[in-house]
Design a protein around this motif. Structure first.
Motif, PDB file in Angstrom:
ATOM      1  N   MET A 162      40.462  81.164 -12.472  1.00 19.84           N
ATOM      2  CA  MET A 162      39.515  82.149 -12.942  1.00 19.84           C
ATOM      3  C   MET A 162      38.308  82.154 -11.995  1.00 19.84           C
ATOM      4  N   ASN A 163      38.184  83.222 -11.237  1.00 20.45           N
ATOM      5  CA  ASN A 163      37.086  83.352 -10.288  1.00 20.45           C
ATOM      6  C   ASN A 163      36.101  84.388 -10.826  1.00 20.45           C
ATOM      7  N   LEU A 164      34.896  83.968 -11.179  1.00 20.43           N
ATOM      8  CA  LEU A 164      33.916  84.864 -11.790  1.00 20.43           C
ATOM      9  C   LEU A 164      33.208  85.749 -10.772  1.00 20.43           C
ATOM     10  N   LEU A 165      33.306  85.431  -9.491  1.00 29.20           N
ATOM     11  CA  LEU A 165      32.613  86.204  -8.470  1.00 29.20           C
ATOM     12  C   LEU A 165      33.441  87.371  -7.947  1.00 29.20           C
ATOM     13  N   THR A 166      34.707  87.452  -8.333  1.00 30.72           N
ATOM     14  CA  THR A 166      35.583  88.523  -7.870  1.00 30.72           C
ATOM     15  C   THR A 166      35.548  89.677  -8.863  1.00 30.72           C
ATOM     16  N   PRO A 167      35.295  90.923  -8.400  1.00 30.95           N
ATOM     17  CA  PRO A 167      35.317  92.065  -9.310  1.00 30.95           C
ATOM     18  C   PRO A 167      36.685  92.254  -9.941  1.00 30.95           C
ATOM     19  N   ALA A 168      36.723  92.817 -11.145  1.00 31.59           N
ATOM     20  CA  ALA A 168      37.957  92.910 -11.925  1.00 31.59           C
ATOM     21  C   ALA A 168      38.850  94.069 -11.499  1.00 31.59           C
ATOM     22  N   ASN A 169      38.290  95.191 -11.080  1.00 33.79           N
ATOM     23  CA  ASN A 169      39.140  96.336 -10.760  1.00 33.79           C
ATOM     24  C   ASN A 169      38.575  97.096  -9.555  1.00 33.79           C
ATOM     25  N   ARG A 170      39.268  98.206  -9.204  1.00 37.93           N
ATOM     26  CA  ARG A 170      38.891  98.979  -8.013  1.00 37.93           C
ATOM     27  C   ARG A 170      37.489  99.567  -8.116  1.00 37.93           C
ATOM     28  N   GLN A 171      37.124 100.045  -9.299  1.00 38.45           N
ATOM     29  CA  GLN A 171      35.801 100.654  -9.451  1.00 38.45           C
ATOM     30  C   GLN A 171      34.700  99.621  -9.199  1.00 38.45           C
ATOM     31  N   ASP A 172      34.915  98.394  -9.621  1.00 42.63           N
ATOM     32  CA  ASP A 172      33.943  97.333  -9.362  1.00 42.63           C
ATOM     33  C   ASP A 172      33.854  97.032  -7.858  1.00 42.63           C
ATOM     34  N   TYR A 173      35.015  97.083  -7.166  1.00 42.32           N
ATOM     35  CA  TYR A 173      35.013  96.881  -5.718  1.00 42.32           C
ATOM     36  C   TYR A 173      34.213  97.973  -5.026  1.00 42.32           C
ATOM     37  N   ARG A 174      34.433  99.232  -5.429  1.00 39.99           N
ATOM     38  CA  ARG A 174      33.698 100.348  -4.824  1.00 39.99           C
ATOM     39  C   ARG A 174      32.203 100.215  -5.072  1.00 39.99           C
ATOM     40  N   ARG A 175      31.847  99.858  -6.285  1.00 36.50           N
ATOM     41  CA  ARG A 175      30.439  99.689  -6.623  1.00 36.50           C
ATOM     42  C   ARG A 175      29.829  98.576  -5.780  1.00 36.50           C
ATOM     43  N   ARG A 176      30.574  97.497  -5.598  1.00 34.61           N
ATOM     44  CA  ARG A 176      30.084  96.366  -4.809  1.00 34.61           C
ATOM     45  C   ARG A 176      29.917  96.752  -3.335  1.00 34.61           C
ATOM     46  N   ILE A 177      30.870  97.531  -2.804  1.00 36.93           N
ATOM     47  CA  ILE A 177      30.783  97.982  -1.412  1.00 36.93           C
ATOM     48  C   ILE A 177      29.570  98.883  -1.233  1.00 36.93           C
ATOM     49  N   LEU A 178      29.351  99.824  -2.148  1.00 38.03           N
ATOM     50  CA  LEU A 178      28.189 100.706  -2.064  1.00 38.03           C
ATOM     51  C   LEU A 178      26.887  99.914  -2.158  1.00 38.03           C
ATOM     52  N   LEU A 179      26.857  98.913  -3.025  1.00 36.42           N
ATOM     53  CA  LEU A 179      25.668  98.077  -3.138  1.00 36.42           C
ATOM     54  C   LEU A 179      25.420  97.312  -1.842  1.00 36.42           C
ATOM     55  N   ASP A 180      26.471  96.755  -1.263  1.00 35.88           N
ATOM     56  CA  ASP A 180      26.336  96.022   0.001  1.00 35.88           C
ATOM     57  C   ASP A 180      25.863  96.938   1.133  1.00 35.88           C
TER      58      ASP A 180
END
Length: 85
Positions: free
Chosen positions: A1-19
């Motif tokens: 269980m890795n708490l730092l990894t986003p759960a789905n694609r939308q979370d990945y996109r949000r994280r990329i936009l934030l970065d």
């Protein structure tokens, strides 16, 4: 269980936009800290416009032994040269 990894694609996109937003803000702060420098050719063309000269084609951008940056541009019948430091 890795708490730092986003759960789905939308979370990945949000994280990329934030970065990307954080990266652009950091670059903006660095550029502002350097005094908003422009490339030599843009400074040269701005000098031409201020002196009401016709726009030239930049043929040489160099640094002299004294440390000054010089840009040379040509038109059909004139040669423009300026120190762009």
């Amino acid at each position: 269980m890795n708490l730092l990894t986003p759960a789905n694609r939308q979370d990945y996109r949000r994280r990329i936009l934030l970065d990307l937003t954080v990266l652009l803000l950091a670059l903006g702060v660095l550029w502002a800290g350097m005094g908003f420098p422009l490339p030599q050719s843009l400074r040269f063309h701005a000098m031409e416009r201020r002196r009401l000269l016709e726009s030239s084609q930049v043929v040489l951008e160099t640094k002299l032994i004294s440390g000054r940056h010089v840009t040379v541009g040509i038109t059909d019948d004139h040669i423009h040269a300026a120190a762009t430091t």
